[in-house]
Motif scaffolding. Structure first.
Motif, PDB file in Angstrom:
ATOM      1  N   GLY A  75       4.974 -11.999  10.649  1.00  0.00           N
ATOM      2  CA  GLY A  75       3.678 -11.325  10.594  1.00  0.00           C
ATOM      3  C   GLY A  75       3.587 -10.308   9.476  1.00  0.00           C
ATOM      4  O   GLY A  75       2.746  -9.410   9.491  1.00  0.00           O
ATOM      5  N   GLU A  76       4.465 -10.442   8.485  1.00  0.00           N
ATOM      6  CA  GLU A  76       4.423  -9.540   7.333  1.00  0.00           C
ATOM      7  C   GLU A  76       3.748 -10.249   6.155  1.00  0.00           C
ATOM      8  O   GLU A  76       3.287 -11.366   6.290  1.00  0.00           O
TER       9      GLU A  76
ATOM     10  N   GLY B  75      -0.806 -10.586   4.795  1.00  0.00           N
ATOM     11  CA  GLY B  75      -0.199 -10.297   6.089  1.00  0.00           C
ATOM     12  C   GLY B  75      -1.076  -9.446   6.979  1.00  0.00           C
ATOM     13  O   GLY B  75      -0.605  -8.803   7.911  1.00  0.00           O
ATOM     14  N   GLU B  76      -2.372  -9.438   6.681  1.00  0.00           N
ATOM     15  CA  GLU B  76      -3.316  -8.691   7.509  1.00  0.00           C
ATOM     16  C   GLU B  76      -4.057  -9.657   8.429  1.00  0.00           C
ATOM     17  O   GLU B  76      -3.789 -10.845   8.437  1.00  0.00           O
TER      18      GLU B  76
ATOM     19  N   GLY C  75      -3.069 -11.360  12.783  1.00  0.00           N
ATOM     20  CA  GLY C  75      -2.218 -10.797  11.747  1.00  0.00           C
ATOM     21  C   GLY C  75      -0.968 -10.144  12.287  1.00  0.00           C
ATOM     22  O   GLY C  75      -0.330  -9.325  11.622  1.00  0.00           O
ATOM     23  N   GLU C  76      -0.617 -10.504  13.515  1.00  0.00           N
ATOM     24  CA  GLU C  76       0.612  -9.968  14.107  1.00  0.00           C
ATOM     25  C   GLU C  76       1.723 -11.010  14.004  1.00  0.00           C
ATOM     26  O   GLU C  76       1.541 -12.073  13.436  1.00  0.00           O
TER      27      GLU C  76
HETATM   28 MG   LIG Z   1       0.629  -8.723   9.738  1.00  0.00          MG
END
Ligand SMILES: [Mg+2]
Ligand SMILES: [Mg+2]
Ligand SMILES: [Mg+2]
Lengths: 236, 236, 236
Positions: A75-76, B75-76, C75-76
């Protein structure tokens, strides 16, 4: 041992590693670009001359596959590897030389057995570093998520195998079969074993050898196996 | 210039832009939905009448492609554009009118050349705004990641081209070829040039013109080129 | 009601739910693995005996589809479900028993109608819990993003339908048609209705019944409908 001498030796090793690090990267980038070029080989001239952008994206995806995939799975930021202009510049330069140098001189040189052998062995050394870094980085965030640590270790070490279908897609080739999940190649299996070993070493007491010994053992295994498979033409 | 007069003019322009902003969005949504509708045109009646959900998702993906893809690459949150009920409501209303209005009146009106020309030029103006916002937003987070700034700028400005295969897939059509990486369309190339210009302008001293001049120049280029291609039936 | 007695009853229900929770998970995992096994049924022996890794990944993706997809859309961390060794261990154990138990005894037992009925009804109860948890979790982060709350609720409750194409791909089968967007199955439609109800209940005053009544009503609807469709062989 005199502590100051030990400090000098440690600093010397660190300095050598720091100086040598781009060499490992260059070896990885060169082998990755050669792999992509050989994979596209019937269409090489069409893709490289008519679709340079797709060709470049394809190679960047292959070079940074582990980093991109690991970040996506955590999730990065998937584009993280592209944040470093020097790294991307070096990879792009290697790509350019492998694909467009006059008389294909760089590609031919890299395909010459002694050079190919050295590049391959350097890549294997870096592969172990990537697996260990992936496991270690994940363990800092999720200390008890052992499966996630192993997955990230494998992806960091053998990422290009997992992104191959997407990389071919970018080049205009769609082959949705024969992928890494169905037929794991040797690098994937070896990275899984190494990741499991690093996780077990960090979380159990069964492995009493010092970490550097374990790490060196894994490096020797990877390098030895690659050396053997190349010397005796066993392919993975 | 009298500072208070300047402040009045600046506030006036800001107010006009604020009032006009939904107009730019409506133009973008209309052109996006028309593009999707024309693309599905043999199956139009089947998709729109029998699969309204897939039709709507397909159009939302096309309308918010740049935002979704940029967020995913950083990554958002990919669903971020759907956080704003007004924005999604406006896009959904435009979708509904383009696809389901009685006698196809809205679609026919939008396809009328003068209206189509105005909508297209408004969309080009907003495209430049999106590219610039993408570059600027990324630069705040990663000041020296120039390549990432360019990528996000291109994706924000020409996102629908990159999501076309996924959008067709949602409608039941799988065509894994002819995508944006292999054959970049003119909007993609133009956005790349604009993004490169904005990055260079912010990080070098080669461009001495004030920012607003550079921005206006890029807008004029996009609008002029679209105007020309539509007036003389040159297609990208 | 005597407040202490009420507290005792509430604690008792909480304790029962805590003890029973793995039972709901086991039911979900079993039904998911059975679903995957039946879906691969012509190739069952090839996939399960020759490609155990692809088989396991495929089933884990199906078991944790909602969680993985919801996290990706927000986005997690997509790998979040794999952070819990107990949960993954339980899912893996169920997978192993469904696919590799001697004489196929566990699979045969689960396919026995009374057992299948109980597992299915337990899964429906958990489905409502997942929808509500998805809506609630999203609402805490984005109070006014009603559409996002509904999407996450649906994905959490009916995720496996959306991941089916990817799950088949991992097993070596590529069928890019007949997916959840084009032909939403009954679970997806029901989850959408439930999510809409939970969002409306939390944000409007039209629904005056206490939350537990609404929740119980939704559970009854899901359980009753599944019960009916299984008793009278109506398939979704
Ligand atoms: Mg993220
Ligand atoms: Mg376009
Ligand atoms: Mg199902």
């Amino acid at each position: 041992m005199d502590p100051e001498l030990f400090l000098d030796v440690a600093n010397y090793i660190k300095e050598v590693h720091h100086i040598a690090y781009p060499l490992f990267d260059v070896a990885h980038f060169a082998m990755s670009c050669i792999h992509v070029r050989d994979d596209m080989s019937p269409n090489f001239l069409v893709v490289s001359r008519k679709h340079p952008l797709a060709c470049w994206i394809s190679c960047m995806l292959s070079c940074f596959a582990g980093y991109i995939l690991a970040n996506a799975l955590l999730g990065e930021m998937p584009l993280a590897p592209l944040k470093d202009p020097k790294e991307v510049g070096l990879a792009s330069l290697v790509w350019y030389l492998i694909f467009y140098s006059p008389f294909d001189i760089v590609y031919t040189l890299c395909k010459w057995f002694p050079v190919k052998l050295i590049l391959s062995l350097l890549k294997e050394v870096q592969r172990v570093h990537k697996v260990h870094a992936g496991v270690h980085h994940t363990a800092k965030m999720y200390p008890h998520a052992y499966l996630v640590q192993v997955i990230i270790g494998v992806v960091k070490g053998a990422g290009a195998g997992f992104s191959k279908i997407a990389e071919r897609f970018i080049r205009g080739t769609w082959i949705p079969t024969g992928h890494e999940f169905l037929q794991p190649t040797f690098p994937t299996k070896a990275c899984a074993a190494a990741a499991l070993l690093f996780v077990a070493e960090a979380n159990t007491t069964y492995i009493t050898a010092p970490h550097s010994f374990v790490y060196l053992g894994v490096v020797i295994f990877f390098v030895y196996f690659k050396f053997s498979s190349m010397m005796f033409s066993i392919h993975d």
